[in-house]
Motif scaffolding. Structure first.
Motif, mmCIF file in Angstrom:
data_model
loop_
_atom_site.group_PDB
_atom_site.id
_atom_site.type_symbol
_atom_site.label_atom_id
_atom_site.label_comp_id
_atom_site.label_asym_id
_atom_site.label_seq_id
_atom_site.Cartn_x
_atom_site.Cartn_y
_atom_site.Cartn_z
ATOM 1 N N ASP A 82 0.807 -1.219 0.000
ATOM 2 C CA ASP A 82 0.000 0.000 0.000
ATOM 3 C C ASP A 82 0.850 1.283 0.000
ATOM 4 N N ILE A 83 2.170 1.135 -0.011
ATOM 5 C CA ILE A 83 3.028 2.332 -0.019
ATOM 6 C C ILE A 83 3.037 2.933 -1.437
ATOM 7 N N PRO A 84 2.635 4.176 -1.592
ATOM 8 C CA PRO A 84 2.693 4.810 -2.922
ATOM 9 C C PRO A 84 4.151 4.970 -3.373
ATOM 10 N N ILE A 85 4.368 4.692 -4.639
ATOM 11 C CA ILE A 85 5.725 4.791 -5.187
ATOM 12 C C ILE A 85 5.713 5.738 -6.396
ATOM 13 N N ILE A 86 6.613 6.716 -6.368
ATOM 14 C CA ILE A 86 6.789 7.642 -7.496
ATOM 15 C C ILE A 86 8.134 7.330 -8.143
ATOM 16 N N LEU A 87 8.108 7.055 -9.429
ATOM 17 C CA LEU A 87 9.341 6.801 -10.173
ATOM 18 C C LEU A 87 9.936 8.127 -10.651
ATOM 19 N N VAL A 88 11.205 8.311 -10.364
ATOM 20 C CA VAL A 88 11.918 9.538 -10.781
ATOM 21 C C VAL A 88 12.904 9.134 -11.882
ATOM 22 N N THR A 89 12.752 9.721 -13.058
ATOM 23 C CA THR A 89 13.556 9.259 -14.197
ATOM 24 C C THR A 89 13.841 10.372 -15.200
ATOM 25 N N HIS A 90 14.918 10.173 -15.942
ATOM 26 C CA HIS A 90 15.229 11.046 -17.094
ATOM 27 C C HIS A 90 14.468 10.585 -18.322
ATOM 28 N N ALA A 105 3.692 1.180 -10.278
ATOM 29 C CA ALA A 105 4.006 2.528 -9.801
ATOM 30 C C ALA A 105 2.748 3.379 -9.742
ATOM 31 N N ASP A 106 2.773 4.363 -8.840
ATOM 32 C CA ASP A 106 1.616 5.244 -8.675
ATOM 33 C C ASP A 106 1.749 6.537 -9.496
ATOM 34 N N ASN A 107 2.989 6.918 -9.823
ATOM 35 C CA ASN A 107 3.156 8.141 -10.616
ATOM 36 C C ASN A 107 4.601 8.268 -11.109
ATOM 37 N N PHE A 108 4.805 9.294 -11.935
ATOM 38 C CA PHE A 108 6.114 9.596 -12.508
ATOM 39 C C PHE A 108 6.527 11.010 -12.149
ATOM 40 N N ILE A 109 7.824 11.209 -11.998
ATOM 41 C CA ILE A 109 8.401 12.558 -11.962
ATOM 42 C C ILE A 109 9.572 12.548 -12.949
ATOM 43 N N ILE A 110 9.515 13.458 -13.914
ATOM 44 C CA ILE A 110 10.544 13.509 -14.961
ATOM 45 C C ILE A 110 11.621 14.528 -14.580
ATOM 46 N N LYS A 111 12.881 14.067 -14.629
ATOM 47 C CA LYS A 111 14.004 14.973 -14.405
ATOM 48 C C LYS A 111 14.250 15.797 -15.674
ATOM 49 N N GLU A 116 8.066 22.621 -6.742
ATOM 50 C CA GLU A 116 6.602 22.653 -6.635
ATOM 51 C C GLU A 116 5.969 21.467 -7.335
ATOM 52 N N TYR A 117 6.609 21.019 -8.434
ATOM 53 C CA TYR A 117 6.080 19.868 -9.165
ATOM 54 C C TYR A 117 6.149 18.610 -8.290
ATOM 55 N N ILE A 118 7.261 18.459 -7.556
ATOM 56 C CA ILE A 118 7.407 17.301 -6.659
ATOM 57 C C ILE A 118 6.371 17.356 -5.547
ATOM 58 N N PHE A 119 6.218 18.535 -4.964
ATOM 59 C CA PHE A 119 5.272 18.670 -3.844
ATOM 60 C C PHE A 119 3.841 18.373 -4.304
ATOM 61 N N ILE A 122 3.353 14.550 -4.717
ATOM 62 C CA ILE A 122 3.236 13.881 -3.413
ATOM 63 C C ILE A 122 1.864 14.170 -2.813
ATOM 64 N N ALA A 123 1.435 15.426 -2.889
ATOM 65 C CA ALA A 123 0.147 15.807 -2.299
ATOM 66 C C ALA A 123 -1.006 15.095 -2.977
ATOM 67 N N SER A 124 -0.968 15.006 -4.330
ATOM 68 C CA SER A 124 -2.074 14.353 -5.047
ATOM 69 C C SER A 124 -2.141 12.869 -4.729
ATOM 70 N N ILE A 125 -1.005 12.212 -4.600
ATOM 71 C CA ILE A 125 -0.988 10.777 -4.291
ATOM 72 C C ILE A 125 -1.482 10.524 -2.870
ATOM 73 N N MET A 126 -1.021 11.332 -1.926
ATOM 74 C CA MET A 126 -1.443 11.135 -0.539
ATOM 75 C C MET A 126 -2.929 11.452 -0.358
ATOM 76 N N GLN A 127 -3.414 12.421 -1.162
ATOM 77 C CA GLN A 127 -4.847 12.745 -1.090
ATOM 78 C C GLN A 127 -5.669 11.582 -1.623
ATOM 79 N N ALA A 128 -5.200 10.940 -2.726
ATOM 80 C CA ALA A 128 -5.922 9.796 -3.285
ATOM 81 C C ALA A 128 -5.902 8.618 -2.319
ATOM 82 N N LYS A 129 -4.846 8.510 -1.553
ATOM 83 C CA LYS A 129 -4.729 7.405 -0.603
ATOM 84 C C LYS A 129 -5.755 7.500 0.513
ATOM 85 N N GLU A 130 -6.232 8.721 0.816
ATOM 86 C CA GLU A 130 -7.206 8.924 1.879
ATOM 87 C C GLU A 130 -8.580 8.371 1.506
#
Length: 437
Positions: A82-90, A105-111, A116-119, A122-130
């Motif tokens: 149940d731990i949300p995982i965000i993949l960080v990749t180029h 994976a629950d989401n992507f973050i592109i390098k 603000e994009y990271i925050f 994280i906020a959207s994933i944690m909100q969905a988890k609620e």
């Protein structure tokens, strides 16, 4: 563990690049979160077992165990699934998206990313988890892409989040691409302007160099003329003028031959003055425009200027012959006629004629005197010897050269002197062939 999006979170960062890991730690701790860092996938699993994090941010490209494998391992374990995982990749391609879904994976973050994009991720994933999860089980879905089969067992929420994230990234990249395109267009316009300015500068520099070359050539020519004129004037002063003065000084009223001496001095002075006046032609040569002039008239004017009663002049040049020459050629003809009037002769004949030769056309100006020895035929036109002859034949040759003509002594020694002026075909015409209006 239940957490609101704004609460303090325990975040596990999995990153083999120490600089990237510390940068993420700094951003998240500054936001008030508790951060743990693991250098690779195996160390991350140990950290999860020690203390379960609220969310994991893992790099994709890592040695031994990459981010996709770590994600699969975490999601398969019931204790950590149940731990949300965000993949960080180029990386960013359809295959990367499918691999992320396949790994759970629950989401992507592109390098490269901004804080603000990271925050927001994280906020959207944690909100969905609620939101309470639907316990409905999802059957794995096989997807074929690029000739490979990928099994996706992600929930609809995970798929939707990743697709939305992918779309958002595509829009962001497209906007950045548009800005880059506009900047490139502006840069190209500036570059084009610089190229045009450079071309104008080069053209201006080229014209200046041409003008400088012309000025240097003109200066060199003027310097040569000054040097030649200085030598000519010294020679005239030291010969004809000085000889005339010496003859006059020797005159004695009681001597019966004094009148002849005065006459000789007079002729020397007259010739010297004529030569000095004609020397101006050399100064002006090359500066005026060429014109068509009747050859017979040029000779006639020269004879009229310095006619001597003891000499017979025979002008045999046809009236319809015209030459394309410098306007000062008339005075040069005068010098040549003067050179033919041998002062040692009390009488004689000078003839002027026109001839067709193998190389074009020629004017012959000749007398019936003793002629010039073969050894002296070229020397009389040299700078050293030519300036010791009156009029100075060196200057005559130089002025004729300005009009594209050449002069040589072609007479037979013992049978008279003959100056032959060669005229190229383009510098002569027959007036009878010209159509008059």
């Amino acid at each position: 563990m239940t957490s609101s999006p704004d609460s303090t979170l325990h975040i596990l960062i999995v990153e083999d690049n120490r600089t990237q890991a510390e940068y993420l730690r700094h951003l998240l701790e500054k936001k008030g979160h508790q951060v743990t860092v693991a250098n690779n996938g195996y160390e991350a699993i140990e950290r999860i077992q020690e203390k379960k994090p609220d969310i994991i941010l893992t790099d994709v490209m890592m040695p031994d165990m990459d981010g996709y494998t770590l994600c699969k391992t975490v999601k398969k374990d019931e204790k950590s699934s149940d731990i949300p995982i965000i993949l960080v990749t180029h990386l960013y391609s359809p295959v990367d998206v499918i691999k992320g879904l396949e790994a759970g994976a629950d989401n992507f973050i592109i390098k490269p990313y901004d804080p603000e994009y990271i925050f927001s991720r994280i906020a959207s994933i944690m909100q969905a988890k609620e939101h309470p999860k639907n316990e409905e089980s999802y059957q794995p879905l096989d997807v074929v892409f690029s000739s490979e089969v990928h099994t996706i067992a992600s929930s609809r929420m995970q798929i939707l989040n990743i697709l939305l994230s992918t779309y958002e990234t595509a829009v962001k990249n497209n906007s950045e691409l548009q800005v880059a395109h506009e900047r490139l267009h502006y840069t190209n316009a500036q570059l084009q302007k610089l190229i045009e300015d450079l071309e104008q500068t080069n053209e201006s520099l080229h014209l200046k160099n041409l003008e400088r070359g012309r000025l240097e050539t003109a200066l060199h020519t003027a310097t040569e003329k000054i040097e030649t004129l200085s030598a000519a004037l010294r020679q005239i002063t030291n010969t004809q003028v000085k000889q005339s003065a010496d003859l006059l000084a020797e005159c004695d009223e009681n001597r019966p031959d004094s009148s002849e001496t005065v006459k000789d001095a007079y002729h020397l002075m007259k010739n010297a003055v004529t030569t000095l006046l004609n020397t101006q032609s050399y100064i002006r040569s090359g500066s005026g425009q060429r014109t068509w002039q009747p050859a017979r008239n040029l000779i006639h004017s020269a004879i009229t200027t310095i006619r001597t009663q003891a000499i017979r002049y025979e002008n045999l040049i046809p009236e319809d012959i015209e030459v394309y020459v410098d306007s000062c050629l008339g005075t040069i003809m005068t010098d040549i006629v003067l050179a033919l009037q041998d002062p040692s002769l009390k009488a004689g004949e000078i003839r002027f004629s026109f001839h067709v030769t193998e190389n074009g056309y020629s004017l012959f100006l000749e007398n019936d005197g003793q002629g010039i020895p073969e050894s002296d035929k070229e020397r009389i036109f040299s700078v050293e010897e030519g300036l010791n002859i009156l009029p100075p034949l060196y200057l005559v040759r130089e002025v004729l050269k300005m009009s594209g003509l050449t002069i040589a002594e072609t007479g037979v020694p013992g049978h008279g002197t003959r100056y032959e002026i060669a005229i190229p075909e383009g510098s002569i015409r027959f007036a009878s062939d010209i159509t008059r209006p």
